[in-house]
Write an enzyme that holds these catalytic residues in place. Structure first.
Site, PDB file in Angstrom:
ATOM      1  N   CYS A   7       0.830  -1.200   0.000  1.00 38.40           N
ATOM      2  CA  CYS A   7       0.000   0.000   0.000  1.00 38.40           C
ATOM      3  C   CYS A   7       0.870   1.257   0.000  1.00 38.40           C
ATOM      4  O   CYS A   7       1.719   1.438   0.875  1.00 38.40           O
ATOM      5  CB  CYS A   7      -0.929   0.027   1.204  1.00 38.40           C
ATOM      6  SG  CYS A   7      -1.963   1.524   1.285  1.00 38.40           S
ATOM      7  N   ARG A  16      -7.005  -2.293 -11.539  1.00 39.44           N
ATOM      8  CA  ARG A  16      -7.850  -1.243 -12.121  1.00 39.44           C
ATOM      9  C   ARG A  16      -8.356  -1.607 -13.507  1.00 39.44           C
ATOM     10  O   ARG A  16      -9.471  -1.239 -13.887  1.00 39.44           O
ATOM     11  CB  ARG A  16      -7.065   0.075 -12.154  1.00 39.44           C
ATOM     12  CG  ARG A  16      -6.769   0.658 -10.773  1.00 39.44           C
ATOM     13  CD  ARG A  16      -5.826   1.848 -10.873  1.00 39.44           C
ATOM     14  NE  ARG A  16      -4.532   1.457 -11.436  1.00 39.44           N
ATOM     15  CZ  ARG A  16      -3.708   2.284 -12.067  1.00 39.44           C
ATOM     16  NH1 ARG A  16      -4.045   3.554 -12.243  1.00 39.44           N
ATOM     17  NH2 ARG A  16      -2.546   1.858 -12.539  1.00 39.44           N
TER      18      ARG A  16
END
Length: 345
Positions: free
Chosen positions: A126, A251
């Protein structure tokens, strides 16, 4: 020295991992604030309907800070735990944890397994500043020893038959620690590794450096490639450059919900074995309506989440761009659904 029981458990686990990776796996990526339970339900259903279901998906990270989290927190992020840890279409959901304290991560992992988690993934990727500032996510790539301690503690804490994996980037500010990171993973007992082929500093800016994944293939565990896969051709390039046939789609899978079928259909087309028909906008409308009718705190939340998705769909569908222009300021869910139903060109 491991006793006979421990040896048998290790052999059994190794066999289980081999079965999981007996074919090229396709995973739906964990993306904070994007692939939440509702989005997972929709995307895994589309993939299943297209005949190429995801092998599994990974939850958004669950942050571990000071204590063992109560059950309701795990159920909030992974409501699939109430249903054998699978989406309605049958896709398994692995539970991802993020934190920096090895023992605390281990205790939370063990409890998650008691609640039904089929596998534990550990987030070292992250890039969010707030997460990194609190010593979580990709900042730990600069502390390979801590990575080793966390993974090995979790591996010891959870039952032998439950896999433990890690997701990383190539480094924090640069790739200078790659050898140390690889060594930490090798010694930790992780069952497989997923690599987003960019550093934290590189964020999500193209390109992804798939070729740098090659150096991790010396590990005696499966390696999954991730990053900047928007279409079938990029998927093929990623597999060729990384040396791995295993992909995690992020994505690109939200922008084109049929990406998983495109990836494998593309290869079949090259071999003249099969033909893949793209998911049309009309076919996608029913899934969008189902999303808008999903469970959320209120319609405002649902509308906001839908607009986030629609904004991403504009990269994959011309109709999405037209619809976006007409409803981007609209707040009424019923009006949006009506516009969506009328958006077929």
């Amino acid at each position: 020295m491991k006793n006979d029981t421990q040896q048998a458990q290790l052999l059994g686990q190794h066999s289980h991992i081999q079965q999981l990776f007996a074919h090229p796996v396709r995973l739906l990526a964990p993306m904070e604030g994007l692939t939440d339970p509702l989005m997972r339900q929709i995307l895994t259903q589309i993939a299943a309907d297209l005949g190429r279901p995801y092998d599994w998906s990974v939850s958004e990270f669950i942050r571990v800070t000071q204590n063992v989290l109560p059950a309701h927190v795990f159920y909030k992020y992974v409501p699939e735990l109430h249903h054998d840890a699978k989406t309605a279409s049958g896709t398994p959901i692995h539970l991802q944890l993020l934190g920096s304290e090895a023992q605390l991560m281990a205790e939370n992992a063990a409890y998650a397994c008691e609640l039904g988690a089929p596998a534990i993934d550990i987030n070292f990727g992250c890039p969010a500043k707030t997460v990194n500032n609190h010593r979580g996510g990709s900042v730990l790539l600069d502390e390979p020893t801590v990575m080793y301690e966390i993974i090995s503690a979790v591996r010891r804490a959870v039952p032998a038959h439950i896999p433990v994996s890690a997701k990383i980037r190539l480094g924090y500010t640069d790739t200078s620690r790659m050898d140390d990171i690889r060594g930490a993973i090798a010694d930790s007992g992780a069952d497989w590794l997923t690599i987003h082929a960019r550093t934290k500093t590189q964020g999500y800016k193209p390109p992804a450096y798939w070729d740098k994944i090659q150096s991790f293939n010396s590990l005696d565990i499966p390696v999954i490639a991730n990053g900047e896969i928007w279409d079938a051709e990029q998927a093929q390039n990623c597999m060729a450059q990384s040396g791995s046939q295993h992909l995690m789609l992020g994505r690109g899978a939200v922008t084109r919900p049929d990406l998983i079928a495109q990836v494998d259909g593309f290869k079949k087309n090259l071999e003249s074995l099969d033909t893949y028909t793209e998911l049309s906008w009309q076919d996608l409308i029913a899934h969008q309506i189902k999303f808008l009718e999903g469970q959320a705190k209120n319609d405002i939340v649902l509308v906001g989440r839908y607009k986030q998705w629609l904004g991403m769909l504009t990269k994959g569908y011309r109709e999405a761009q037209i619809l976006w222009e007409s409803i981007k300021r609209e707040k009424n869910k019923a009006t949006i659904i009506s516009a969506l139903q009328s958006s077929v060109q």
